[in-house]
Enzyme design. Structure first.
Site, PDB file in Angstrom:
ATOM      1  N   ASP A 202       0.836  -1.212   0.000  1.00 38.63           N
ATOM      2  CA  ASP A 202       0.000   0.000   0.000  1.00 38.63           C
ATOM      3  C   ASP A 202       0.865   1.254   0.000  1.00 38.63           C
ATOM      4  O   ASP A 202       2.008   1.233   0.471  1.00 38.63           O
ATOM      5  CB  ASP A 202      -0.925  -0.035   1.233  1.00 38.63           C
ATOM      6  CG  ASP A 202      -2.117   0.901   1.086  1.00 38.63           C
ATOM      7  OD1 ASP A 202      -2.384   1.374  -0.038  1.00 38.63           O
ATOM      8  OD2 ASP A 202      -2.769   1.175   2.110  1.00 38.63           O
ATOM      9  N   GLY A 203       0.305   2.336  -0.523  1.00 40.22           N
ATOM     10  CA  GLY A 203       0.968   3.637  -0.466  1.00 40.22           C
ATOM     11  C   GLY A 203       1.568   4.107  -1.783  1.00 40.22           C
ATOM     12  O   GLY A 203       2.293   5.109  -1.801  1.00 40.22           O
ATOM     13  N   ASN A 204       1.257   3.424  -2.870  1.00 46.27           N
ATOM     14  CA  ASN A 204       1.798   3.848  -4.172  1.00 46.27           C
ATOM     15  C   ASN A 204       1.311   5.245  -4.553  1.00 46.27           C
ATOM     16  O   ASN A 204       2.087   6.072  -5.055  1.00 46.27           O
ATOM     17  CB  ASN A 204       1.362   2.881  -5.281  1.00 46.27           C
ATOM     18  CG  ASN A 204       1.937   1.498  -5.103  1.00 46.27           C
ATOM     19  OD1 ASN A 204       2.758   1.270  -4.227  1.00 46.27           O
ATOM     20  ND2 ASN A 204       1.496   0.568  -5.937  1.00 46.27           N
TER      21      ASN A 204
ATOM     22  N   ARG B 119       0.279   7.674  -2.574  1.00 47.26           N
ATOM     23  CA  ARG B 119       0.886   8.704  -1.720  1.00 47.26           C
ATOM     24  C   ARG B 119       2.341   8.954  -2.098  1.00 47.26           C
ATOM     25  O   ARG B 119       2.822  10.083  -2.073  1.00 47.26           O
ATOM     26  CB  ARG B 119       0.770   8.310  -0.241  1.00 47.26           C
ATOM     27  CG  ARG B 119      -0.589   8.667   0.352  1.00 47.26           C
ATOM     28  CD  ARG B 119      -0.883   7.917   1.612  1.00 47.26           C
ATOM     29  NE  ARG B 119      -1.289   6.539   1.323  1.00 47.26           N
ATOM     30  CZ  ARG B 119      -1.476   5.615   2.240  1.00 47.26           C
ATOM     31  NH1 ARG B 119      -1.257   5.906   3.510  1.00 47.26           N
ATOM     32  NH2 ARG B 119      -1.876   4.413   1.891  1.00 47.26           N
ATOM     33  N   TRP B 120       3.035   7.896  -2.474  1.00 45.92           N
ATOM     34  CA  TRP B 120       4.439   8.027  -2.921  1.00 45.92           C
ATOM     35  C   TRP B 120       4.500   8.956  -4.130  1.00 45.92           C
ATOM     36  O   TRP B 120       5.352   9.850  -4.192  1.00 45.92           O
ATOM     37  CB  TRP B 120       4.985   6.645  -3.270  1.00 45.92           C
ATOM     38  CG  TRP B 120       6.426   6.591  -3.657  1.00 45.92           C
ATOM     39  CD1 TRP B 120       7.486   6.354  -2.820  1.00 45.92           C
ATOM     40  CD2 TRP B 120       6.989   6.762  -4.980  1.00 45.92           C
ATOM     41  NE1 TRP B 120       8.665   6.359  -3.537  1.00 45.92           N
ATOM     42  CE2 TRP B 120       8.383   6.604  -4.860  1.00 45.92           C
ATOM     43  CE3 TRP B 120       6.441   7.028  -6.228  1.00 45.92           C
ATOM     44  CZ2 TRP B 120       9.249   6.709  -5.952  1.00 45.92           C
ATOM     45  CZ3 TRP B 120       7.290   7.141  -7.321  1.00 45.92           C
ATOM     46  CH2 TRP B 120       8.681   6.977  -7.180  1.00 45.92           C
TER      47      TRP B 120
ATOM     48  N   ARG C 151      -0.721   9.270  -9.863  1.00 39.12           N
ATOM     49  CA  ARG C 151      -0.749   8.062  -9.027  1.00 39.12           C
ATOM     50  C   ARG C 151      -0.117   6.850  -9.704  1.00 39.12           C
ATOM     51  O   ARG C 151       0.553   6.048  -9.059  1.00 39.12           O
ATOM     52  CB  ARG C 151      -2.208   7.696  -8.694  1.00 39.12           C
ATOM     53  CG  ARG C 151      -2.897   8.632  -7.726  1.00 39.12           C
ATOM     54  CD  ARG C 151      -4.347   8.181  -7.516  1.00 39.12           C
ATOM     55  NE  ARG C 151      -4.410   6.802  -7.066  1.00 39.12           N
ATOM     56  CZ  ARG C 151      -4.241   6.425  -5.797  1.00 39.12           C
ATOM     57  NH1 ARG C 151      -4.022   7.325  -4.852  1.00 39.12           N
ATOM     58  NH2 ARG C 151      -4.313   5.164  -5.469  1.00 39.12           N
TER      59      ARG C 151
ATOM     60  N   SER D 119      -7.632  -5.601  -5.239  1.00 39.45           N
ATOM     61  CA  SER D 119      -8.748  -6.145  -4.463  1.00 39.45           C
ATOM     62  C   SER D 119     -10.039  -6.057  -5.267  1.00 39.45           C
ATOM     63  O   SER D 119     -10.128  -5.306  -6.250  1.00 39.45           O
ATOM     64  CB  SER D 119      -8.908  -5.360  -3.153  1.00 39.45           C
ATOM     65  OG  SER D 119      -9.444  -4.074  -3.408  1.00 39.45           O
TER      66      SER D 119
ATOM     67  N   ASN E 105     -11.026  -2.582  -5.554  1.00 42.36           N
ATOM     68  CA  ASN E 105     -10.212  -1.632  -6.334  1.00 42.36           C
ATOM     69  C   ASN E 105     -10.838  -1.260  -7.689  1.00 42.36           C
ATOM     70  O   ASN E 105     -10.392  -0.315  -8.339  1.00 42.36           O
ATOM     71  CB  ASN E 105      -8.782  -2.154  -6.538  1.00 42.36           C
ATOM     72  CG  ASN E 105      -7.927  -2.080  -5.287  1.00 42.36           C
ATOM     73  OD1 ASN E 105      -7.052  -2.915  -5.054  1.00 42.36           O
ATOM     74  ND2 ASN E 105      -8.147  -1.078  -4.447  1.00 42.36           N
ATOM     75  N   TRP E 106     -11.909  -1.974  -8.108  1.00 39.33           N
ATOM     76  CA  TRP E 106     -12.612  -1.580  -9.346  1.00 39.33           C
ATOM     77  C   TRP E 106     -13.269  -0.226  -9.195  1.00 39.33           C
ATOM     78  O   TRP E 106     -13.684   0.383 -10.191  1.00 39.33           O
ATOM     79  CB  TRP E 106     -13.678  -2.628  -9.713  1.00 39.33           C
ATOM     80  CG  TRP E 106     -13.129  -3.977 -10.043  1.00 39.33           C
ATOM     81  CD1 TRP E 106     -13.216  -5.094  -9.267  1.00 39.33           C
ATOM     82  CD2 TRP E 106     -12.410  -4.371 -11.222  1.00 39.33           C
ATOM     83  NE1 TRP E 106     -12.592  -6.168  -9.892  1.00 39.33           N
ATOM     84  CE2 TRP E 106     -12.097  -5.741 -11.099  1.00 39.33           C
ATOM     85  CE3 TRP E 106     -12.003  -3.699 -12.383  1.00 39.33           C
ATOM     86  CZ2 TRP E 106     -11.388  -6.457 -12.065  1.00 39.33           C
ATOM     87  CZ3 TRP E 106     -11.303  -4.407 -13.349  1.00 39.33           C
ATOM     88  CH2 TRP E 106     -11.010  -5.764 -13.194  1.00 39.33           C
TER      89      TRP E 106
ATOM     90  N   GLU F  91       1.084 -13.005  12.605  1.00 37.34           N
ATOM     91  CA  GLU F  91       1.715 -11.881  13.301  1.00 37.34           C
ATOM     92  C   GLU F  91       1.690 -10.691  12.344  1.00 37.34           C
ATOM     93  O   GLU F  91       2.095 -10.810  11.180  1.00 37.34           O
ATOM     94  CB  GLU F  91       3.164 -12.223  13.664  1.00 37.34           C
ATOM     95  CG  GLU F  91       3.278 -13.317  14.705  1.00 37.34           C
ATOM     96  CD  GLU F  91       2.698 -12.904  16.060  1.00 37.34           C
ATOM     97  OE1 GLU F  91       2.789 -11.711  16.417  1.00 37.34           O
ATOM     98  OE2 GLU F  91       2.155 -13.791  16.757  1.00 37.34           O
TER      99      GLU F  91
HETATM  100  C1  IPE Z   1      -5.465  -2.759  -0.209  1.00 35.68           C
HETATM  101  O1  IPE Z   1      -5.108  -1.452  -0.431  1.00 35.68           O
HETATM  102  C2  IPE Z   1      -5.522  -3.498  -1.513  1.00 35.68           C
HETATM  103  C3  IPE Z   1      -4.252  -3.769  -2.148  1.00 35.68           C
HETATM  104  C4  IPE Z   1      -3.086  -3.517  -1.649  1.00 35.68           C
HETATM  105  C5  IPE Z   1      -4.346  -4.399  -3.430  1.00 35.68           C
HETATM  106  P1  IPE Z   1      -6.213  -0.306  -0.609  1.00 35.68           P
HETATM  107  O2  IPE Z   1      -5.463   0.975  -0.745  1.00 35.68           O
HETATM  108  O3  IPE Z   1      -7.140  -0.661  -1.705  1.00 35.68           O
HETATM  109  O4  IPE Z   1      -6.999  -0.407   0.759  1.00 35.68           O
HETATM  110  P2  IPE Z   1      -7.817   0.696   1.571  1.00 35.68           P
HETATM  111  O5  IPE Z   1      -8.814   1.293   0.608  1.00 35.68           O
HETATM  112  O6  IPE Z   1      -6.835   1.704   2.050  1.00 35.68           O
HETATM  113  O7  IPE Z   1      -8.445  -0.056   2.693  1.00 35.68           O
HETATM  114  C1  IPE Z   2      -1.447   0.227  -3.374  1.00 39.59           C
HETATM  115  O1  IPE Z   2      -1.267   1.591  -3.414  1.00 39.59           O
HETATM  116  C2  IPE Z   2      -1.686  -0.370  -4.749  1.00 39.59           C
HETATM  117  C3  IPE Z   2      -3.045  -0.888  -4.959  1.00 39.59           C
HETATM  118  C4  IPE Z   2      -4.020  -0.900  -4.092  1.00 39.59           C
HETATM  119  C5  IPE Z   2      -3.323  -1.448  -6.256  1.00 39.59           C
HETATM  120  P1  IPE Z   2      -2.488   2.599  -3.454  1.00 39.59           P
HETATM  121  O2  IPE Z   2      -2.838   2.878  -4.865  1.00 39.59           O
HETATM  122  O3  IPE Z   2      -3.608   2.118  -2.617  1.00 39.59           O
HETATM  123  O4  IPE Z   2      -1.833   3.889  -2.803  1.00 39.59           O
HETATM  124  P2  IPE Z   2      -2.461   4.875  -1.731  1.00 39.59           P
HETATM  125  O5  IPE Z   2      -2.960   4.044  -0.606  1.00 39.59           O
HETATM  126  O6  IPE Z   2      -3.560   5.605  -2.418  1.00 39.59           O
HETATM  127  O7  IPE Z   2      -1.319   5.754  -1.337  1.00 39.59           O
HETATM  128 MG    MG Z   3      -4.089   2.327  -0.661  1.00 41.18          MG
END
Ligand code: IPE
Ligand code: IPE
Ligand code: MG
Length: 263
Positions: free
Chosen positions: A37-39, A41-42, A50, A82, A85-86, A220
């Site tokens: 997670d966090g792509n 925001r990076w 994004r 997920s 994510n759609w 854990e």
């Molecule tokens: C979880 O990240 C799903 C994946 C890493 C594929 P999200 O960014 O979709 O989750 P939420 O929305 O913060 O819970």
């Molecule tokens: C995780 O990064 C990648 C996927 C869920 C596919 P995000 O795209 O959720 O990045 P943030 O959480 O918005 O920073």
């Molecule tokens: Mg995310």
């Protein structure tokens, strides 16, 4: 694979080497699951779109996959997309899917070199045909490998998985009276695999976001503020070292050293 395989790949004298040498190879997590997670925001921190975060995240995937395989981890599961994510903009979803296709095409040789078996967990049948084809190609080419099992969770939802398992169990005609936890897990996408011992989430979010709900019952959990595109071998080793200090009780109590000695 072994610690030697990992050390052969790490620059001698580097901080990563010092970390790797602290790992107790007798006590490795059998299965590591990661919520990448966090792509977004990076990318935002760099005033980039994004999708540039997703692109940069591929390097982290490469590093983590090879480190885990060399170290001798049995199963690595990465949460890539997920069922929720759609909800994202169509253009972002399209870029994620094409990055995935490219990753498999470009990394196949690395997967083969490291004896890694590639698999998909999730409702893959709902993905676009070209994506499915690429995934099937990767699965077929690596199915004879005997090293680490690399699950990529795609169009994955923990609740969807449990519903799918229940449907399959019912369709199999199993006698409900004989259904227990062990039997039920044979209908999950991860049938036959050990449950995750270590669940990692990057970017500091303290939630599981519908990931492996059944399987993480006693995992854990290790959360880092590091954003996924910055996550590297050193972070994985740090997580494993932290895991090795945990006291896993599974609802029981820790046996006292006296009791252990008396055995
Ligand atoms: C979880 O990240 C799903 C994946 C890493 C594929 P999200 O960014 O979709 O989750 P939420 O929305 O913060 O819970
Ligand atoms: C995780 O990064 C990648 C996927 C869920 C596919 P995000 O795209 O959720 O990045 P943030 O959480 O918005 O920073
Ligand atoms: Mg995310």
């Amino acid at each position: 694979m072994s610690l030697e395989q990992l050390l052969a790949w790490i620059p001698p004298g580097s901080p990563d080497e010092a970390l790797a040498r602290q790992v107790n190879v007798e006590q490795l997590p059998a299965h590591i699951a990661i919520i990448m997670d966090g792509n977004g925001r990076w990318a935002a921190q760099r005033h980039l779109p994004r999708v540039e975060g997703h692109r940069a995240g591929i390097d982290s995937v490469r590093d983590v996959v090879e480190t885990s395989a060399r170290l001798g981890i049995q199963v690595l599961t990465l949460y890539a997309f997920s069922v929720e994510n759609w909800k994202r903009p169509r253009t972002e979803v399209n870029v994620l899917m094409s990055l995935l296709k490219r990753y498999i095409r470009l990394e196949l040789s690395t997967l083969l070199k490291n004896n890694i078996r590639f698999r998909v967990i999730g409702r893959a049948e709902e993905l676009a045909p070209d994506v499915q084809q690429e995934l099937e190609h990767g699965i077929r080419k690596t199915e004879g490998n005997t090293g680490m099992l690399f699950n990529i969770a795609l169009n994955y939802g923990g609740r969807a998985e449990i519903v799918d398992a229940a449907r399959r169990a019912m369709a199999s005609g199993i006698d409900p009276a004989t259904l227990d936890e062990a039997k039920f897990s044979e209908y999950l996408y991860t049938a036959g695999q050990p449950d995750p011992d270590l669940l990692i989430r990057t970017s500091g979010e303290m939630r599981v976001s519908n990931f492996l709900l059944w399987q993480i019952a006693y995992a854990e959990i290790w959360v880092t503020d590091t954003l996924w595109p910055d996550f590297r071998r050193r972070d994985l080793l740090t997580a494993i070292l932290d895991y090795q200090k945990r006291d896993r009780r599974y609802g029981g109590i820790k046996p006292s050293p006296v009791a252990l000695g008396a055995k």
